[in-house]
Design a protein around this motif. Structure first.
Motif, short mmCIF file in Angstrom:
data_model
loop_
_atom_site.label_atom_id
_atom_site.label_comp_id
_atom_site.label_asym_id
_atom_site.label_seq_id
_atom_site.Cartn_x
_atom_site.Cartn_y
_atom_site.Cartn_z
N ILE A 47 0.83 -1.21 0.00
CA ILE A 47 0.00 0.00 0.00
C ILE A 47 0.87 1.26 0.00
N ALA A 48 1.96 1.24 0.79
CA ALA A 48 2.85 2.41 0.88
C ALA A 48 3.82 2.50 -0.30
N LYS A 49 3.81 1.48 -1.17
CA LYS A 49 4.74 1.42 -2.30
C LYS A 49 6.19 1.51 -1.82
N ASN A 50 6.46 0.77 -0.75
CA ASN A 50 7.78 0.78 -0.12
C ASN A 50 8.56 -0.46 -0.55
N GLY A 51 9.21 -0.37 -1.69
CA GLY A 51 9.98 -1.49 -2.22
C GLY A 51 11.14 -1.89 -1.33
N LYS A 52 11.75 -0.93 -0.67
CA LYS A 52 12.88 -1.24 0.22
C LYS A 52 12.42 -2.09 1.40
N SER A 90 11.26 -13.01 -8.92
CA SER A 90 12.10 -12.78 -7.75
C SER A 90 11.47 -11.70 -6.88
N TYR A 91 11.84 -11.73 -5.63
CA TYR A 91 11.34 -10.69 -4.75
C TYR A 91 11.89 -9.33 -5.16
N GLU A 92 13.09 -9.31 -5.75
CA GLU A 92 13.66 -8.03 -6.19
C GLU A 92 12.79 -7.40 -7.28
N GLU A 93 12.32 -8.22 -8.21
CA GLU A 93 11.43 -7.70 -9.26
C GLU A 93 10.14 -7.17 -8.66
N PHE A 94 9.57 -7.94 -7.73
CA PHE A 94 8.31 -7.51 -7.11
C PHE A 94 8.52 -6.23 -6.30
N ALA A 95 9.60 -6.16 -5.55
CA ALA A 95 9.89 -4.96 -4.76
C ALA A 95 10.06 -3.75 -5.68
N GLY A 96 10.70 -3.95 -6.83
CA GLY A 96 10.84 -2.87 -7.80
C GLY A 96 9.49 -2.42 -8.34
N PHE A 97 8.62 -3.39 -8.62
CA PHE A 97 7.26 -3.07 -9.07
C PHE A 97 6.51 -2.29 -8.00
N VAL A 98 6.58 -2.77 -6.76
CA VAL A 98 5.88 -2.11 -5.65
C VAL A 98 6.38 -0.67 -5.51
N GLY A 99 7.69 -0.48 -5.55
CA GLY A 99 8.27 0.84 -5.35
C GLY A 99 8.00 1.83 -6.47
N SER A 100 7.66 1.32 -7.66
CA SER A 100 7.47 2.23 -8.80
C SER A 100 6.06 2.20 -9.38
N ALA A 101 5.12 1.56 -8.70
CA ALA A 101 3.75 1.47 -9.23
C ALA A 101 3.16 2.87 -9.39
N PRO A 102 2.67 3.18 -10.59
CA PRO A 102 2.15 4.53 -10.83
C PRO A 102 0.76 4.75 -10.23
N VAL A 123 2.94 -19.85 5.52
CA VAL A 123 1.74 -19.02 5.51
C VAL A 123 1.00 -19.39 4.23
N TYR A 124 -0.30 -19.65 4.35
CA TYR A 124 -1.13 -19.99 3.20
C TYR A 124 -2.38 -19.13 3.29
N PHE A 125 -2.78 -18.53 2.16
CA PHE A 125 -3.96 -17.67 2.18
C PHE A 125 -4.51 -17.51 0.77
N ASP A 126 -5.73 -17.02 0.70
CA ASP A 126 -6.33 -16.59 -0.56
C ASP A 126 -6.03 -15.10 -0.69
N TYR A 127 -5.88 -14.64 -1.93
CA TYR A 127 -5.56 -13.23 -2.11
C TYR A 127 -6.34 -12.66 -3.29
N ARG A 128 -6.43 -11.34 -3.29
CA ARG A 128 -6.90 -10.56 -4.44
C ARG A 128 -5.91 -9.40 -4.58
N PHE A 129 -5.42 -9.20 -5.81
CA PHE A 129 -4.50 -8.08 -6.04
C PHE A 129 -5.30 -6.97 -6.70
N LEU A 130 -5.23 -5.77 -6.12
CA LEU A 130 -6.01 -4.63 -6.59
C LEU A 130 -5.11 -3.54 -7.15
N VAL A 131 -5.53 -2.97 -8.25
CA VAL A 131 -4.91 -1.78 -8.82
C VAL A 131 -6.02 -0.76 -8.95
#
Length: 167
Positions: A47-52, A90-102, A123-131
């Motif tokens: 939510i905070a777009k905090n890739g780091k 990779s988590y690096e790719e996802f973190a980059g996406f999170v940090g730069s999501a427009p 950890v196991y869960f159901d998810y929904r990804f929202l944009v």
């Protein structure tokens, strides 16, 4: 009468001891709570777009795999014929996406289940990804975690992806 009371007291004490042994002791409640904090931090970082912050939750060298359902792959292949059903990442790719999501992004979790022995956890869960508040994909997600000197770290992530109408 004293003998009867003594026998009754001993019998009740024995029964209480037996019942106390029947009740399992939750020796990993604190570990599950710490893993839940990782889950909460993961959602907050998106939510905070905090890739780091996102990167800091992962163990270096871990694995990442998305498994796309067949109907979604077929739909995607109408625009991108080279699309694959199993997509390593990779988590690096996802973190980059999170940090730069427009646009605003969020991952909503439900039916979260945490298991651990204090050394490794899942950890196991159901998810929904929202944009922009609209679901783009959903599915099930599972993490494997390890307890390191720095706390719990995600060592592997596997998730299914079912594309929603906008996906």
């Amino acid at each position: 009468m004293r003998l009867l009371l003594s026998v009754l007291f001993v019998a009740l004490s024995f029964t209480a001891t037996v019942h106390a042994k029947d009740v399992p002791v939750d020796t990993h409640a604190a570990d599950r709570a710490q893993i839940q904090q990782v889950v909460d931090s993961f959602k907050a970082a998106i939510i905070a777009k905090n890739g780091k912050a996102m990167s800091g939750m992962f163990l270096s060298g871990g694995s990442w795999l998305m498994a796309v359902d067949k109907a979604s792959v077929a739909k995607i292949r109408t625009r991108h014929p080279e699309a694959k059903q199993f997509v390593p990442g990779s988590y690096e790719e996802f973190a980059g996406f999170v940090g730069s999501a427009p646009r605003p992004i969020e991952e909503v979790f439900s039916n979260v289940s945490i298991q651990t022995d204090g050394i490794v956890g899942t950890v196991y869960f159901d998810y929904r990804f929202l944009v922009d508040g609209k679901a783009t994909n959903h599915g099930a997600e599972t993490w494997q975690l390890v307890h390191t000197d720095e706390g719990w770290k995600i060592s592997a992530m596997l998730y299914s992806a079912i594309m929603d109408d906008k996906g």
